[in-house]
Design a protein around this motif. Structure first.
Motif, PDB file in Angstrom:
ATOM      1  N   ILE A  30       0.838  -1.207   0.000  1.00 38.06           N
ATOM      2  CA  ILE A  30       0.000   0.000   0.000  1.00 38.06           C
ATOM      3  C   ILE A  30       0.867   1.249   0.000  1.00 38.06           C
ATOM      4  N   MET A  31       1.928   1.239   0.815  1.00 36.78           N
ATOM      5  CA  MET A  31       2.816   2.393   0.882  1.00 36.78           C
ATOM      6  C   MET A  31       3.459   2.663  -0.480  1.00 36.78           C
ATOM      7  N   SER A  32       3.829   1.605  -1.178  1.00 34.38           N
ATOM      8  CA  SER A  32       4.421   1.772  -2.513  1.00 34.38           C
ATOM      9  C   SER A  32       3.438   2.430  -3.469  1.00 34.38           C
ATOM     10  N   PHE A  33       2.186   1.978  -3.427  1.00 35.18           N
ATOM     11  CA  PHE A  33       1.166   2.582  -4.292  1.00 35.18           C
ATOM     12  C   PHE A  33       0.897   4.035  -3.915  1.00 35.18           C
ATOM     13  N   VAL A  34       0.880   4.341  -2.629  1.00 27.61           N
ATOM     14  CA  VAL A  34       0.637   5.719  -2.186  1.00 27.61           C
ATOM     15  C   VAL A  34       1.736   6.638  -2.709  1.00 27.61           C
ATOM     16  N   PHE A  35       2.993   6.219  -2.550  1.00 29.55           N
ATOM     17  CA  PHE A  35       4.093   7.043  -3.054  1.00 29.55           C
ATOM     18  C   PHE A  35       4.043   7.165  -4.573  1.00 29.55           C
ATOM     19  N   TYR A  36       3.680   6.085  -5.233  1.00 31.08           N
ATOM     20  CA  TYR A  36       3.645   6.101  -6.692  1.00 31.08           C
ATOM     21  C   TYR A  36       2.558   7.032  -7.229  1.00 31.08           C
ATOM     22  N   PHE A  37       1.343   6.887  -6.724  1.00 33.07           N
ATOM     23  CA  PHE A  37       0.228   7.651  -7.264  1.00 33.07           C
ATOM     24  C   PHE A  37       0.214   9.107  -6.805  1.00 33.07           C
ATOM     25  N   ASN A  38       0.929   9.421  -5.742  1.00 33.60           N
ATOM     26  CA  ASN A  38       0.982  10.805  -5.267  1.00 33.60           C
ATOM     27  C   ASN A  38       2.254  11.523  -5.704  1.00 33.60           C
ATOM     28  N   ASN A  39       3.077  10.853  -6.516  1.00 29.42           N
ATOM     29  CA  ASN A  39       4.323  11.442  -7.028  1.00 29.42           C
ATOM     30  C   ASN A  39       5.185  12.033  -5.914  1.00 29.42           C
ATOM     31  N   ILE A  40       5.371  11.281  -4.862  1.00 30.73           N
ATOM     32  CA  ILE A  40       6.170  11.734  -3.732  1.00 30.73           C
ATOM     33  C   ILE A  40       7.636  11.407  -4.014  1.00 30.73           C
ATOM     34  N   ASP A  41       8.488  12.427  -3.968  1.00 29.83           N
ATOM     35  CA  ASP A  41       9.919  12.210  -4.143  1.00 29.83           C
ATOM     36  C   ASP A  41      10.489  11.731  -2.810  1.00 29.83           C
ATOM     37  N   PHE A  42      10.694  10.436  -2.729  1.00 25.37           N
ATOM     38  CA  PHE A  42      11.100   9.819  -1.477  1.00 25.37           C
ATOM     39  C   PHE A  42      12.202   8.821  -1.758  1.00 25.37           C
ATOM     40  N   GLY A  43      13.098   8.671  -0.832  1.00 28.96           N
ATOM     41  CA  GLY A  43      14.137   7.662  -0.969  1.00 28.96           C
ATOM     42  C   GLY A  43      15.098   7.994  -2.083  1.00 28.96           C
ATOM     43  N   ILE A  44      15.342   7.030  -2.936  1.00 31.51           N
ATOM     44  CA  ILE A  44      16.351   7.162  -3.989  1.00 31.51           C
ATOM     45  C   ILE A  44      15.958   8.184  -5.050  1.00 31.51           C
ATOM     46  N   ILE A  45      14.684   8.443  -5.227  1.00 30.42           N
ATOM     47  CA  ILE A  45      14.222   9.392  -6.255  1.00 30.42           C
ATOM     48  C   ILE A  45      14.755  10.800  -5.991  1.00 30.42           C
ATOM     49  N   GLN A  46      14.811  11.197  -4.738  1.00 29.49           N
ATOM     50  CA  GLN A  46      15.228  12.567  -4.431  1.00 29.49           C
ATOM     51  C   GLN A  46      16.708  12.822  -4.737  1.00 29.49           C
ATOM     52  N   TYR A  47      17.487  11.764  -4.925  1.00 27.58           N
ATOM     53  CA  TYR A  47      18.910  11.923  -5.207  1.00 27.58           C
ATOM     54  C   TYR A  47      19.248  11.787  -6.697  1.00 27.58           C
ATOM     55  N   LYS A  48      18.265  11.538  -7.523  1.00 23.45           N
ATOM     56  CA  LYS A  48      18.503  11.370  -8.954  1.00 23.45           C
ATOM     57  C   LYS A  48      18.592  12.727  -9.646  1.00 23.45           C
ATOM     58  N   GLU A  49      19.393  12.762 -10.689  1.00 21.17           N
ATOM     59  CA  GLU A  49      19.537  13.993 -11.461  1.00 21.17           C
ATOM     60  C   GLU A  49      18.282  14.254 -12.287  1.00 21.17           C
ATOM     61  N   SER A  50      18.044  15.503 -12.593  1.00 17.93           N
ATOM     62  CA  SER A  50      16.839  15.872 -13.341  1.00 17.93           C
ATOM     63  C   SER A  50      16.858  15.289 -14.756  1.00 17.93           C
ATOM     64  N   THR A  51      18.058  15.112 -15.332  1.00 15.41           N
ATOM     65  CA  THR A  51      18.119  14.519 -16.680  1.00 15.41           C
ATOM     66  C   THR A  51      17.630  13.072 -16.656  1.00 15.41           C
ATOM     67  N   LEU A  52      17.974  12.343 -15.595  1.00 14.32           N
ATOM     68  CA  LEU A  52      17.507  10.964 -15.481  1.00 14.32           C
ATOM     69  C   LEU A  52      16.006  10.921 -15.215  1.00 14.32           C
ATOM     70  N   LEU A  53      15.533  11.805 -14.356  1.00 17.42           N
ATOM     71  CA  LEU A  53      14.099  11.838 -14.040  1.00 17.42           C
ATOM     72  C   LEU A  53      13.259  12.237 -15.242  1.00 17.42           C
ATOM     73  N   SER A  54      13.822  12.968 -16.178  1.00 17.23           N
ATOM     74  CA  SER A  54      13.064  13.364 -17.370  1.00 17.23           C
ATOM     75  C   SER A  54      13.151  12.318 -18.483  1.00 17.23           C
ATOM     76  N   ASN A  55      13.964  11.290 -18.314  1.00 18.67           N
ATOM     77  CA  ASN A  55      14.093  10.223 -19.301  1.00 18.67           C
ATOM     78  C   ASN A  55      12.856   9.334 -19.232  1.00 18.67           C
ATOM     79  N   SER A  56      12.113   9.259 -20.323  1.00 20.02           N
ATOM     80  CA  SER A  56      10.841   8.516 -20.313  1.00 20.02           C
ATOM     81  C   SER A  56      11.051   7.011 -20.178  1.00 20.02           C
ATOM     82  N   PHE A  57      12.125   6.461 -20.738  1.00 15.94           N
ATOM     83  CA  PHE A  57      12.396   5.025 -20.599  1.00 15.94           C
ATOM     84  C   PHE A  57      12.705   4.673 -19.143  1.00 15.94           C
ATOM     85  N   TRP A  58      13.517   5.499 -18.498  1.00 17.13           N
ATOM     86  CA  TRP A  58      13.844   5.260 -17.094  1.00 17.13           C
ATOM     87  C   TRP A  58      12.587   5.370 -16.230  1.00 17.13           C
ATOM     88  N   LYS A  59      11.768   6.365 -16.506  1.00 16.56           N
ATOM     89  CA  LYS A  59      10.533   6.572 -15.739  1.00 16.56           C
ATOM     90  C   LYS A  59       9.586   5.382 -15.921  1.00 16.56           C
TER      91      LYS A  59
END
Length: 105
Positions: A30-59
């Motif tokens: 449930i926690m995974s779904f909550v973070f996913y559907f609410n677009n919460i930058d948590f854990g490893i996501i907050q340390y990723k570069e913006s170029t990686l986060l904007s990559n559609s394949f990675w996303k």
């Protein structure tokens, strides 16, 4: 008589262990779904570069990983219920196959 009492204690510990496993697994899913559907930058996501986060394949890969992982964790605990396997063997096998597929994403 002591053997019967020991069996009851072990059975009670097993039931508690399965109950705890179920609560933790479902909560994690449930926690995974909550973070996913609410677009919460948590854990490893907050340390990723913006170029990686904007990559559609990675996303897309991350989205598949989160969804499949949440489903695998939420359903995997059912495989530890002996009565579930004994009474609903077909469902047990289907959940096992789903778990295997979703675990290797």
């Amino acid at each position: 008589m002591a053997l019967i009492e020991n069996y009851k204690i072990v059975a009670l510990k097993n039931k508690f262990s399965i109950f705890l496993l179920a609560i933790l697994a479902i909560s994690t899913g449930i926690m995974s779904f909550v973070f996913y559907f609410n677009n919460i930058d948590f854990g490893i996501i907050q340390y990723k570069e913006s170029t990686l986060l904007s990559n559609s394949f990675w996303k897309l890969s991350l989205d598949i990983h989160i969804i499949f992982g949440a489903i695998a964790i939420s359903t995997g605990w059912l495989q530890f219920l002996p009565i579930f396997r004994a009474q609903r063997l077909n469902i047990h096998r289907m959940i096992g196959k789903i778990y295997i597929v979703f675990s290797f994403n």
